[in-house]
Design a protein around this motif. Structure first.
Motif, PDB file in Angstrom:
ATOM      1  N   ARG A   1       0.826  -1.213   0.000  1.00  0.00           N
ATOM      2  CA  ARG A   1       0.000   0.000   0.000  1.00  0.00           C
ATOM      3  C   ARG A   1       0.861   1.264   0.000  1.00  0.00           C
ATOM      4  NH1 ARG A   1      -5.490  -0.773   1.202  1.00  0.00           N
ATOM      5  NH2 ARG A   1      -6.017  -2.949   1.677  1.00  0.00           N
ATOM      6  N   GLN A   2       2.057   1.164   0.591  1.00  0.00           N
ATOM      7  CA  GLN A   2       2.955   2.316   0.627  1.00  0.00           C
ATOM      8  C   GLN A   2       3.597   2.589  -0.733  1.00  0.00           C
ATOM      9  OE1 GLN A   2       6.072   1.982   3.556  1.00  0.00           O
ATOM     10  NE2 GLN A   2       7.154   3.812   2.832  1.00  0.00           N
ATOM     11  N   TYR A   3       4.102   1.516  -1.375  1.00  0.00           N
ATOM     12  CA  TYR A   3       4.844   1.693  -2.626  1.00  0.00           C
ATOM     13  C   TYR A   3       3.965   1.616  -3.874  1.00  0.00           C
ATOM     14  CZ  TYR A   3       9.064   1.329   0.176  1.00  0.00           C
ATOM     15  OH  TYR A   3      10.053   1.552   1.111  1.00  0.00           O
ATOM     16  N   ARG A   4       2.776   1.020  -3.753  1.00  0.00           N
ATOM     17  CA  ARG A   4       1.812   0.939  -4.850  1.00  0.00           C
ATOM     18  C   ARG A   4       2.460   0.441  -6.153  1.00  0.00           C
ATOM     19  NH1 ARG A   4      -2.822   3.189  -3.271  1.00  0.00           N
ATOM     20  NH2 ARG A   4      -3.617   3.173  -5.402  1.00  0.00           N
ATOM     21  N   PRO A   5       3.000  -0.773  -6.145  1.00  0.00           N
ATOM     22  CA  PRO A   5       3.657  -1.300  -7.350  1.00  0.00           C
ATOM     23  C   PRO A   5       2.632  -1.630  -8.441  1.00  0.00           C
ATOM     24  CG  PRO A   5       3.450  -3.026  -5.714  1.00  0.00           C
ATOM     25  CD  PRO A   5       2.993  -1.755  -5.058  1.00  0.00           C
ATOM     26  N   ASP A   6       3.119  -1.720  -9.661  1.00  0.00           N
ATOM     27  CA  ASP A   6       2.270  -2.170 -10.770  1.00  0.00           C
ATOM     28  C   ASP A   6       2.187  -3.685 -10.815  1.00  0.00           C
ATOM     29  OD1 ASP A   6       1.770   0.470 -11.902  1.00  0.00           O
ATOM     30  OD2 ASP A   6       3.898   0.440 -12.444  1.00  0.00           O
ATOM     31  N   MET A   7       3.219  -4.337 -10.285  1.00  0.00           N
ATOM     32  CA  MET A   7       3.298  -5.789 -10.350  1.00  0.00           C
ATOM     33  C   MET A   7       3.978  -6.306  -9.078  1.00  0.00           C
ATOM     34  SD  MET A   7       5.103  -8.011 -13.389  1.00  0.00           S
ATOM     35  CE  MET A   7       3.979  -7.305 -14.618  1.00  0.00           C
ATOM     36  N   VAL A   8       3.490  -7.425  -8.564  1.00  0.00           N
ATOM     37  CA  VAL A   8       4.078  -8.051  -7.380  1.00  0.00           C
ATOM     38  C   VAL A   8       4.467  -9.481  -7.739  1.00  0.00           C
ATOM     39  CG1 VAL A   8       3.751  -8.751  -4.977  1.00  0.00           C
ATOM     40  CG2 VAL A   8       2.694  -6.632  -5.821  1.00  0.00           C
ATOM     41  N   LEU A   9       5.739  -9.787  -7.582  1.00  0.00           N
ATOM     42  CA  LEU A   9       6.237 -11.128  -7.862  1.00  0.00           C
ATOM     43  C   LEU A   9       6.291 -11.896  -6.546  1.00  0.00           C
ATOM     44  CD1 LEU A   9       7.499 -13.139  -9.905  1.00  0.00           C
ATOM     45  CD2 LEU A   9       9.724 -12.140  -9.351  1.00  0.00           C
ATOM     46  N   MET A  10       5.470 -12.919  -6.416  1.00  0.00           N
ATOM     47  CA  MET A  10       5.387 -13.706  -5.183  1.00  0.00           C
ATOM     48  C   MET A  10       6.069 -15.057  -5.412  1.00  0.00           C
ATOM     49  SD  MET A  10       3.504 -11.771  -3.114  1.00  0.00           S
ATOM     50  CE  MET A  10       2.358 -12.529  -1.980  1.00  0.00           C
ATOM     51  N   THR A  11       6.977 -15.413  -4.501  1.00  0.00           N
ATOM     52  CA  THR A  11       7.608 -16.727  -4.592  1.00  0.00           C
ATOM     53  C   THR A  11       7.933 -17.246  -3.204  1.00  0.00           C
ATOM     54  OG1 THR A  11       9.408 -17.994  -5.592  1.00  0.00           O
ATOM     55  CG2 THR A  11       9.941 -15.766  -4.896  1.00  0.00           C
TER      56      THR A  11
ATOM     57  N   SER B   1      -4.350  -6.283  -0.412  1.00  0.00           N
ATOM     58  CA  SER B   1      -3.671  -5.008  -0.698  1.00  0.00           C
ATOM     59  C   SER B   1      -3.251  -4.926  -2.160  1.00  0.00           C
ATOM     60  CB  SER B   1      -2.452  -4.853   0.206  1.00  0.00           C
ATOM     61  OG  SER B   1      -2.850  -4.710   1.556  1.00  0.00           O
ATOM     62  N   ILE B   2      -2.829  -6.055  -2.721  1.00  0.00           N
ATOM     63  CA  ILE B   2      -2.467  -6.081  -4.146  1.00  0.00           C
ATOM     64  C   ILE B   2      -3.667  -5.675  -4.994  1.00  0.00           C
ATOM     65  CG2 ILE B   2      -1.776  -7.584  -6.050  1.00  0.00           C
ATOM     66  CD1 ILE B   2      -0.155  -9.220  -4.014  1.00  0.00           C
ATOM     67  N   GLN B   3      -4.836  -6.205  -4.645  1.00  0.00           N
ATOM     68  CA  GLN B   3      -6.056  -5.863  -5.386  1.00  0.00           C
ATOM     69  C   GLN B   3      -6.423  -4.400  -5.171  1.00  0.00           C
ATOM     70  OE1 GLN B   3      -9.511  -8.103  -4.196  1.00  0.00           O
ATOM     71  NE2 GLN B   3     -10.562  -7.737  -6.135  1.00  0.00           N
ATOM     72  N   ALA B   4      -6.218  -3.916  -3.960  1.00  0.00           N
ATOM     73  CA  ALA B   4      -6.611  -2.541  -3.631  1.00  0.00           C
ATOM     74  C   ALA B   4      -5.807  -1.509  -4.411  1.00  0.00           C
ATOM     75  CB  ALA B   4      -6.458  -2.301  -2.136  1.00  0.00           C
ATOM     76  N   VAL B   5      -4.527  -1.784  -4.667  1.00  0.00           N
ATOM     77  CA  VAL B   5      -3.695  -0.815  -5.396  1.00  0.00           C
ATOM     78  C   VAL B   5      -3.712  -1.071  -6.902  1.00  0.00           C
ATOM     79  CG1 VAL B   5      -2.207  -0.513  -3.386  1.00  0.00           C
ATOM     80  CG2 VAL B   5      -1.535  -2.144  -5.177  1.00  0.00           C
ATOM     81  N   GLY B   6      -4.439  -2.084  -7.328  1.00  0.00           N
ATOM     82  CA  GLY B   6      -4.559  -2.370  -8.755  1.00  0.00           C
ATOM     83  C   GLY B   6      -3.344  -3.034  -9.370  1.00  0.00           C
ATOM     84  N   ALA B   7      -2.545  -3.694  -8.564  1.00  0.00           N
ATOM     85  CA  ALA B   7      -1.343  -4.364  -9.079  1.00  0.00           C
ATOM     86  C   ALA B   7      -1.687  -5.753  -9.603  1.00  0.00           C
ATOM     87  CB  ALA B   7      -0.287  -4.464  -7.977  1.00  0.00           C
ATOM     88  N   LYS B   8      -0.770  -6.286 -10.387  1.00  0.00           N
ATOM     89  CA  LYS B   8      -0.908  -7.643 -10.906  1.00  0.00           C
ATOM     90  C   LYS B   8       0.029  -8.578 -10.144  1.00  0.00           C
ATOM     91  CE  LYS B   8      -2.211  -6.092 -15.516  1.00  0.00           C
ATOM     92  NZ  LYS B   8      -1.859  -6.055 -16.958  1.00  0.00           N
ATOM     93  N   THR B   9      -0.455  -9.774  -9.865  1.00  0.00           N
ATOM     94  CA  THR B   9       0.343 -10.759  -9.147  1.00  0.00           C
ATOM     95  C   THR B   9       0.943 -11.759 -10.122  1.00  0.00           C
ATOM     96  OG1 THR B   9      -1.041 -10.598  -7.185  1.00  0.00           O
ATOM     97  CG2 THR B   9       0.336 -12.550  -7.379  1.00  0.00           C
ATOM     98  N   ILE B  10       2.257 -11.913 -10.055  1.00  0.00           N
ATOM     99  CA  ILE B  10       2.949 -12.969 -10.791  1.00  0.00           C
ATOM    100  C   ILE B  10       3.400 -13.990  -9.750  1.00  0.00           C
ATOM    101  CG2 ILE B  10       4.753 -13.528 -12.450  1.00  0.00           C
ATOM    102  CD1 ILE B  10       2.710 -11.411 -13.394  1.00  0.00           C
ATOM    103  N   LEU B  11       2.872 -15.183  -9.828  1.00  0.00           N
ATOM    104  CA  LEU B  11       3.180 -16.221  -8.848  1.00  0.00           C
ATOM    105  C   LEU B  11       4.267 -17.141  -9.405  1.00  0.00           C
ATOM    106  CD1 LEU B  11       2.609 -17.454  -6.114  1.00  0.00           C
ATOM    107  CD2 LEU B  11       0.717 -18.731  -7.132  1.00  0.00           C
TER     108      LEU B  11
END
Length: 322
Positions: free
Chosen positions: A15-25, A38-48
């Motif tokens: 929520r602080q950095y508001r990334p466009d994409m989050v890479l989860m591993t 939070s990923i959904q709230a900031v409109g980011a995309k999740t790459i798993l």
């Protein structure tokens, strides 16, 4: 508690950095589920980036430990994993077994991009004699090295059994670098040819690996076939023979064996592993040959330019698609 706390910290950072994409591993499932809001709230995309199927593993371990109640709890984790996979914008599988399972059981396509090691261009020969002595080996000893986690699918007792069978083999020594419960279990054994050390610093790892005459890894016989010890990828860079006690139906192990980049033995069979290690000591030419083939596999498959290009292509496609 720790997984929930981590999930809330991750959510705060998102929520602080508001990334466009989050890479989860390798993110714990509970932490991932909390952060997903939070990923959904900031409109980011999740790459798993799936290194292991945590929900499947949790169900297997819990059922084995506490029976039916464990199976019920494990079922919840498996459902949660399925949901997180389906909610991700793109999924990357590091083994073909994981890719196939996600497709067949979770009904979700994924990109296949195998893991690699960044140690391909490191010097494994520097100060080798010094490091062999530090690891407890005499100049003429055949030093077998295990480096990595112990516990769960890496049963410390199996390593103790291998060391015990090597006691009567002149000049055979096993060194283990680990921490945690496995470390405590090993240091309390009386096997005289087993040396145990905590983890070394990152800049020392190449020296430690290079000190070995053979490198050893294993999985518990009950481990899922899509599991694979990532330490083996570092092993392949060293140019030493690699002995793996891993299931025959593990596709990564099959690929290494097809390239003759490893010696595959039956998981849980300490005598078979001992026999293979002893044979390598008695036949230096055979050991050198296997070491050459393991290094050749690494040189062919761990070229970071091509790997990076494939990874970036996945991220770019995910970033431009809805």
């Amino acid at each position: 508690m720790q997984e929930r706390a981590y999930g809330h910290l991750l959510s705060k950072a998102i929520r602080q950095y508001r990334p466009d994409m989050v890479l989860m591993t390798n993110t714990p499932l509970i932490s991932h589920a909390i952060a997903a809001r939070s990923i959904q709230a900031v409109g980011a995309k999740t790459i798993l980036w799936v290194q292991d199927l945590l929900g499947v593993a949790a169900r297997a371990v819990l059922q084995q430990r506490i029976g039916f109640p464990g199976a019920l709890v494990g079922r919840h984790f498996k459902r949660l994993e399925r949901q997180l996979i389906h909610d991700s914008h793109a999924v990357i599988s590091v083994t073909e077994d994981i890719q196939r399972y996600i497709a067949e059981v979770y009904d979700r396509p994924s990109h296949y991009l195998p893991n690699w090691s960044s140690r391909l261009h490191e010097d494994f020969a520097e100060d080798r004699a010094v490091w062999r002595e530090r690891l407890g080996a005499e100049p003429d000893d055949f030093l077998v090295l295990y480096s990595g986690n112990l516990g769960g699918k890496y049963n410390a007792q199996f390593l103790i059994e291998v060391a015990a069978r090597l006691v009567d083999k002149p000049g055979m020594r096993l060194a283990c670098i680990t921490e945690g419960a496995g470390y405590r279990q090993l240091i309390n054994t009386s096997v005289r040819n087993l040396s145990v050390f905590p983890y070394f610093t990152a800049d020392q790892v190449s020296h430690v690996l290079g000190a070995a005459d053979a490198l050893f890894a294993f999985l518990d016989p009950q481990a899922q076939p899509f599991s694979f010890p990532s330490k083996v990828l570092d092993y392949l860079c060293v140019g030493r023979p690699v002995v793996l006690a891993i299931q025959e139906n593990n596709r990564m192990a099959q690929a290494l064996q097809a390239a003759r980049a490893c010696i595959l033995t039956t998981p849980g069979d300490a005598q078979q592993a001992t026999d293979q290690l002893t044979q390598l000591k008695g036949d230096p030419e055979l050991a050198d040959h296997h070491g050459h083939l393991s290094r050749a596999y690494a040189e062919k498959h761990f070229q970071i330019d091509s790997i990076g290009a494939r990874f970036l292509a996945i991220l770019e496609r995910s970033g431009t698609s809805d």
